[in-house]
Scaffold this active site. Structure first.
Site, PDB file in Angstrom:
ATOM      1  N   PHE A   1     125.554  83.326  89.065  1.00 45.01           N
ATOM      2  CA  PHE A   1     124.917  84.475  88.416  1.00 45.01           C
ATOM      3  C   PHE A   1     125.851  85.671  88.257  1.00 45.01           C
ATOM      4  O   PHE A   1     125.611  86.541  87.438  1.00 45.01           O
ATOM      5  CB  PHE A   1     123.678  84.914  89.219  1.00 45.01           C
TER       6      PHE A   1
ATOM      7  N   LYS B   1     125.592  74.636  82.131  1.00 47.28           N
ATOM      8  CA  LYS B   1     124.333  74.870  82.850  1.00 47.28           C
ATOM      9  C   LYS B   1     124.521  76.209  83.558  1.00 47.28           C
ATOM     10  O   LYS B   1     125.037  76.285  84.665  1.00 47.28           O
ATOM     11  CB  LYS B   1     124.099  73.739  83.855  1.00 47.28           C
TER      12      LYS B   1
ATOM     13  N   GLU C   1     120.299  80.385  86.485  1.00 48.11           N
ATOM     14  CA  GLU C   1     118.949  80.664  85.969  1.00 48.11           C
ATOM     15  C   GLU C   1     118.572  82.133  86.125  1.00 48.11           C
ATOM     16  O   GLU C   1     117.542  82.564  85.633  1.00 48.11           O
ATOM     17  CB  GLU C   1     117.910  79.754  86.643  1.00 48.11           C
ATOM     18  N   ARG C   2     119.422  82.913  86.811  1.00 46.34           N
ATOM     19  CA  ARG C   2     119.072  84.322  87.016  1.00 46.34           C
ATOM     20  C   ARG C   2     119.370  85.198  85.800  1.00 46.34           C
ATOM     21  O   ARG C   2     118.667  86.154  85.523  1.00 46.34           O
ATOM     22  CB  ARG C   2     119.850  84.886  88.198  1.00 46.34           C
TER      23      ARG C   2
ATOM     24  N   SER D   1     128.291  79.211  95.341  1.00 41.60           N
ATOM     25  CA  SER D   1     128.425  79.388  96.790  1.00 41.60           C
ATOM     26  C   SER D   1     129.043  78.136  97.427  1.00 41.60           C
ATOM     27  O   SER D   1     128.961  77.034  96.875  1.00 41.60           O
ATOM     28  CB  SER D   1     127.044  79.666  97.385  1.00 41.60           C
TER      29      SER D   1
ATOM     30  N   CYS E   1     133.231  87.305  93.790  1.00 42.17           N
ATOM     31  CA  CYS E   1     133.869  86.395  94.744  1.00 42.17           C
ATOM     32  C   CYS E   1     135.236  86.924  95.159  1.00 42.17           C
ATOM     33  O   CYS E   1     135.823  86.432  96.114  1.00 42.17           O
ATOM     34  CB  CYS E   1     134.005  85.011  94.153  1.00 42.17           C
TER      35      CYS E   1
HETATM   36  P1  NAD Z   1     124.774  79.357  93.789  1.00 38.83           P
HETATM   37  O1  NAD Z   1     125.631  78.398  94.528  1.00 38.83           O
HETATM   38  O2  NAD Z   1     123.438  79.669  94.353  1.00 38.83           O
HETATM   39  O3  NAD Z   1     124.499  78.826  92.286  1.00 38.83           O
HETATM   40  C1  NAD Z   1     125.541  78.418  91.452  1.00 38.83           C
HETATM   41  C2  NAD Z   1     125.017  77.384  90.466  1.00 38.83           C
HETATM   42  O4  NAD Z   1     124.557  76.246  91.198  1.00 38.83           O
HETATM   43  C3  NAD Z   1     123.843  77.869  89.622  1.00 38.83           C
HETATM   44  O5  NAD Z   1     124.022  77.425  88.296  1.00 38.83           O
HETATM   45  C4  NAD Z   1     122.635  77.223  90.290  1.00 38.83           C
HETATM   46  O6  NAD Z   1     121.609  76.928  89.367  1.00 38.83           O
HETATM   47  C5  NAD Z   1     123.211  75.943  90.868  1.00 38.83           C
HETATM   48  N1  NAD Z   1     122.536  75.539  92.096  1.00 38.83           N
HETATM   49  C6  NAD Z   1     121.984  76.356  93.037  1.00 38.83           C
HETATM   50  N2  NAD Z   1     121.462  75.634  94.043  1.00 38.83           N
HETATM   51  C7  NAD Z   1     121.694  74.336  93.750  1.00 38.83           C
HETATM   52  C8  NAD Z   1     121.401  73.102  94.429  1.00 38.83           C
HETATM   53  N3  NAD Z   1     120.781  73.081  95.606  1.00 38.83           N
HETATM   54  N4  NAD Z   1     121.796  71.965  93.842  1.00 38.83           N
HETATM   55  C9  NAD Z   1     122.446  71.966  92.660  1.00 38.83           C
HETATM   56  N5  NAD Z   1     122.732  73.099  91.978  1.00 38.83           N
HETATM   57  C10 NAD Z   1     122.380  74.271  92.510  1.00 38.83           C
HETATM   58  O7  NAD Z   1     125.656  80.677  93.577  1.00 38.83           O
HETATM   59  P2  NAD Z   1     125.184  82.075  92.988  1.00 38.83           P
HETATM   60  O8  NAD Z   1     124.315  82.746  93.986  1.00 38.83           O
HETATM   61  O9  NAD Z   1     124.719  81.923  91.598  1.00 38.83           O
HETATM   62  O10 NAD Z   1     126.607  82.830  92.917  1.00 38.83           O
HETATM   63  C11 NAD Z   1     127.164  83.535  93.977  1.00 38.83           C
HETATM   64  C12 NAD Z   1     128.145  82.679  94.747  1.00 38.83           C
HETATM   65  O11 NAD Z   1     129.161  82.206  93.870  1.00 38.83           O
HETATM   66  C13 NAD Z   1     128.881  83.461  95.829  1.00 38.83           C
HETATM   67  O12 NAD Z   1     128.987  82.643  96.962  1.00 38.83           O
HETATM   68  C14 NAD Z   1     130.249  83.719  95.222  1.00 38.83           C
HETATM   69  O13 NAD Z   1     131.295  83.912  96.133  1.00 38.83           O
HETATM   70  C15 NAD Z   1     130.443  82.472  94.435  1.00 38.83           C
HETATM   71  N6  NAD Z   1     131.430  82.655  93.381  1.00 38.83           N
HETATM   72  C16 NAD Z   1     132.647  82.097  93.562  1.00 38.83           C
HETATM   73  C17 NAD Z   1     133.619  82.272  92.608  1.00 38.83           C
HETATM   74  C18 NAD Z   1     134.991  81.682  92.785  1.00 38.83           C
HETATM   75  O14 NAD Z   1     135.729  81.717  91.842  1.00 38.83           O
HETATM   76  N7  NAD Z   1     135.334  81.133  93.927  1.00 38.83           N
HETATM   77  C19 NAD Z   1     133.354  83.014  91.456  1.00 38.83           C
HETATM   78  C20 NAD Z   1     132.088  83.568  91.288  1.00 38.83           C
HETATM   79  C21 NAD Z   1     131.122  83.368  92.272  1.00 38.83           C
END
Ligand code: NAD
Length: 495
Positions: free
Chosen positions: A149, A173, A176-177, A226, A281
């Site tokens: 998000f 994909k 969804e937020r 994450s 991140c």
């Molecule tokens: P998230 O992991 O909750 O979601 C990321 C994606 O995964 C979304 O599209 C979501 O729909 C999907 N998803 C969520 N739960 C899932 C599940 N159980 N099974 C399959 N798919 C699932 O992350 P977020 O809250 O959207 O983003 C924030 C996180 O992303 C933070 O931890 C941040 O550090 C990380 N991030 C990392 C980088 C990097 O380059 N390392 C860059 C941006 C964000």
């Protein structure tokens, strides 16, 4: 209520799943739209569309692909304000952050505009008599991108340009937020002239992700999010034989040596910790204050924090917006409580800030005297909370970074070139800043951390992105000497 749909085969594709999720404006707390969630059949339909498009797209010339990429770049730039508006409306980030996000995304399109340079391959003449050996890189097929998000436009643009320019078709994909900005950048690709099905957008959650991970026609998955989900996506995708790159969470340290320029370090800490409400991140979440720099540095940060304007991102005066959800805000506030209870010194307490609306706002927090056993140190808070860990030596600072489970970015602030050089060598992280707090590489390098910040071995965008989206083929070819040819080429013959 507006329903946000998929984009499949170049057109808006209404979902029949009957399942929706609310999309909020985090600055007001009000629902602004509903998002249609993909069913398994809709995932399969998107993959079938991408697979069909791939059969043609892979044969489109490099010249044509680059021409389309140039058109796309210009359209995204022309629509930068509208993309930024959508980012602010659903993510909450302030206009300057939103414009910056789009600009960093455009860098990746610009890189892909020169994709021919990256796909030149290699050639060895006469490896043996009459034998040449050469290599080319070919597209994988249908690839999927699952994005977080916090950068709803930039992170998809880390993936889409290189994936398409190298001849793949792509299914996005998004989170969804905040789905409107990524949907719009995909619509702009249609407008630029990319054929239908080359870039599809599938709205959804775990159900859609799991189907993409197991689908035999999806050849690779790029994930950013994450760490627990990154690990899950990496392991599941790998189990199904896919190429996976999965970027996870972070806890980035900024080491400040006693000789550092305090004003520069404090300015940098404030912008890197609280910019985009700390939902980056590459945000700095830990300042490692070495020796007697700690007291003046904490004071300089505090002074700057008190001047920060927090408010609705559409207000040009705002420097920091709300958090993404009510739950995220409550989680962040609870970490501050835990830090205080564990004995850390809460120098500025964001929970005390007052906001006169129902948005998901919290104030900025600075916590001093944090130790490594505290939850504020151990967990990724992903909010506007900056911890200060006090150490006596540079080496203690480097050890903290080494022992942390994440290794996305690390920065040092010093006037000593020798110390900086040492840090660049010793910091246990994938991206290092020297007097730069957020060292996000430009589009012609690649982005990715170490340890739990990256699962897989290929980082995102730039040269590594091109490598990820292509497979190498090596050709060994033999042609008889032309003097034996049946065609008279004018060579002398033996008789
Ligand atoms: P998230 O992991 O909750 O979601 C990321 C994606 O995964 C979304 O599209 C979501 O729909 C999907 N998803 C969520 N739960 C899932 C599940 N159980 N099974 C399959 N798919 C699932 O992350 P977020 O809250 O959207 O983003 C924030 C996180 O992303 C933070 O931890 C941040 O550090 C990380 N991030 C990392 C980088 C990097 O380059 N390392 C860059 C941006 C964000």
């Amino acid at each position: 209520m507006n329903t946000i749909q998929h984009l499949i085969d170049g057109v808006s594709s209404p979902s029949t799943s009957g399942v929706t999720k609310p999309v909020f404006n985090p600055a007001t707390g009000e629902q602004s739209a509903e998002l249609a969630m993909a069913s398994l059949a809709e995932v399969d339909a998107a993959v079938a569309s991408s697979q069909a498009a791939f059969q043609e797209w892979r044969h489109v010339s490099l010249a044509r692909r680059m021409k389309l990429m140039h058109a796309y770049r210009n359209l995204v730039e022309a629509n930068q304000v509208e993309i930024a508006r959508r980012l602010t409306a659903e993510h909450g980030k302030v206009a300057s952050d939103a414009m910056g996000e789009v600009a960093r995304g455009i860098e990746n399109i610009e890189y892909a505009c020169g994709i021919a340079e990256m796909l030149k391959g290699t050639y060895n003449e006469s490896a043996s008599s009459g034998v040449d050996v050469y290599s080319v890189r070919q597209p994988l097929g249908v690839v999927a991108g699952i994005t977080p998000f916090n950068f709803p436009a930039m992170v998809p643009l880390w993936m889409i340009p290189n994936a398409l320019a190298t001849g793949n078709t792509f299914i996005l994909k998004p989170s969804e937020r905040d789905p409107s900005a990524p949907l719009f950048i995909a619509e702009l690709a249609q407008e630029a002239g990319f054929p239908p099905g080359v870039l599809n957008v599938l709205q959804g959650d775990k159900l859609a992700v799991d189907r993409l991970l197991e689908h035999p026609d999806v050849k690779a998955v790029s994930f950013v999010g994450s760490s627990p989900i990154a690990q899950y996506v990496y392991e599941t995708g790998s189990k199904y034989g896919k190429r996976v790159q999965a970027l996870g969470g972070a806890k980035n340290h900024m080491v400040v040596l006693p000789d550092a320029d305090i004003d520069l370090a404090a300015d940098s800490a404030v912008s890197a910790a609280y910019g985009s409400a700390g939902e980056r991140c590459m945000a700095i979440s830990v300042v490692v204050a070495v020796g007697d720099v700690a007291d003046p540095l904490v004071e300089a940060i505090k002074v700057r924090m008190n001047k920060l304007v927090i408010g609705d991102g559409t207000d040009p005066a705002s420097e920091m917006g709300p958090l993404i959800t009510e739950e995220a805000r409550d989680r962040v506030n609870d970490y501050v409580r835990q830090g205080a209870e564990a004995g850390a010194t809460v120098v500025v307490d964001g929970r005390n800030a007052n906001f006169d609306n129902n948005g998901f706002f919290t104030g900025v927090t600075l916590i001093d005297n944090v130790t490594t056993d505290m939850s504020v140190y151990q967990d990724e808070i992903f909010g506007p909370v900056l911890s200060v860990v006090r150490v006596n030596t540079y080496q203690e600072g480097v050890k903290l970074i080494e022992e942390n489970r994440w290794g996305n970015g690390a920065a040092i602030f010093t006037r000593d070139g020798g110390a900086a050089r040492r840090f660049q060598e010793e910091a246990d992280a994938g991206m290092v800043g020297i007097n730069v707090p957020i060292p996000v590489p430009v589009g012609y390098h690649s982005f990715g951390g170490w340890k739990d910040s990256l699962f897989g071995d290929t980082t995102m965008y730039g040269p590594e992105g091109v490598k990820f989206y292509t497979k190498s083929k090596v050709i060994t070819s033999r042609w008889p000497d032309p003097s034996t040819s049946s065609v008279n080429l004018g060579f002398p013959t033996n008789d």
